[in-house]
Design a protein around this motif. Structure first.
Motif, PDB file in Angstrom:
ATOM      1  N   PRO A   5     -19.219  84.805  21.296  1.00 53.56           N
ATOM      2  CA  PRO A   5     -20.111  83.895  22.095  1.00 53.56           C
ATOM      3  C   PRO A   5     -18.933  82.849  22.241  1.00 53.56           C
ATOM      4  CG  PRO A   5     -21.197  84.424  19.956  1.00 53.56           C
ATOM      5  CD  PRO A   5     -19.645  85.185  19.840  1.00 53.56           C
ATOM      6  N   LEU A   9     -22.833  76.949  22.076  1.00 56.12           N
ATOM      7  CA  LEU A   9     -24.339  77.658  22.668  1.00 56.12           C
ATOM      8  C   LEU A   9     -25.377  77.557  21.538  1.00 56.12           C
ATOM      9  CD1 LEU A   9     -23.279  81.426  23.511  1.00 56.12           C
ATOM     10  CD2 LEU A   9     -23.629  79.486  25.012  1.00 56.12           C
ATOM     11  N   VAL A  21     -30.609  82.135  24.722  1.00 50.08           N
ATOM     12  CA  VAL A  21     -29.208  81.738  24.653  1.00 50.08           C
ATOM     13  C   VAL A  21     -28.964  80.428  25.603  1.00 50.08           C
ATOM     14  CG1 VAL A  21     -26.647  82.110  24.538  1.00 50.08           C
ATOM     15  CG2 VAL A  21     -28.612  84.033  24.093  1.00 50.08           C
ATOM     16  N   PRO A  23     -26.420  77.324  26.805  1.00 51.51           N
ATOM     17  CA  PRO A  23     -25.222  76.659  26.919  1.00 51.51           C
ATOM     18  C   PRO A  23     -25.464  75.082  26.813  1.00 51.51           C
ATOM     19  CG  PRO A  23     -25.543  77.258  29.265  1.00 51.51           C
ATOM     20  CD  PRO A  23     -26.801  77.990  28.267  1.00 51.51           C
ATOM     21  N   ARG A  31     -28.177  79.667  31.345  1.00 49.64           N
ATOM     22  CA  ARG A  31     -29.168  80.261  30.168  1.00 49.64           C
ATOM     23  C   ARG A  31     -29.513  81.521  30.271  1.00 49.64           C
ATOM     24  NH1 ARG A  31     -34.334  76.858  28.797  1.00 49.64           N
ATOM     25  NH2 ARG A  31     -35.127  77.908  27.111  1.00 49.64           N
ATOM     26  N   LEU A  86     -21.601  83.351  28.715  1.00 49.46           N
ATOM     27  CA  LEU A  86     -21.893  83.150  27.388  1.00 49.46           C
ATOM     28  C   LEU A  86     -21.068  83.852  26.335  1.00 49.46           C
ATOM     29  CD1 LEU A  86     -25.696  83.352  28.061  1.00 49.46           C
ATOM     30  CD2 LEU A  86     -24.315  81.453  27.819  1.00 49.46           C
TER      31      LEU A  86
END
Length: 91
Positions: A5, A9, A21, A23, A31, A86
């Motif tokens: 990752p 995050l 998830v 950011p 996202r 991500l």
């Protein structure tokens, strides 16, 4: 290949197994929300220290499917996360 990752995050899993998830606001990422399958893939990758092959074997065992099929699905999903900014790949 290992997948990590990116920094900054926020990761949440809700009661229905949906992974979110997110950011940080200034990050050049978007996202992503996943259902239970995506959540299982994320968890398998994290449990396998980002090792995609090991995560695919784990998922194949859990899902009682061929490892090659689990790997193909995982590769597609990782590509989507990479495109969203991500995750990053380490060779």
């Amino acid at each position: 290949m290992r997948v990590r990752p990116v920094s900054g995050l926020s990761v949440n899993v809700d009661a229905h197994g949906r992974l979110d998830v997110i950011p940080e606001p200034a990050a050049p990422a978007r996202r992503v929300r996943c259902g239970p399958v995506g959540t299982a893939m994320w968890l398998a990758l994290r449990q396998c220290d980002g090792d995609v092959a090991a995560a695919a074997r784990m998922l194949a065992s859990l899902w009682d499917t061929e490892p090659a099929n689990a790997r193909a699905d995982l590769d597609i999903w990782v590509d989507e996360l990479r495109d969203a900014g991500l995750v990053r790949t380490e060779l």
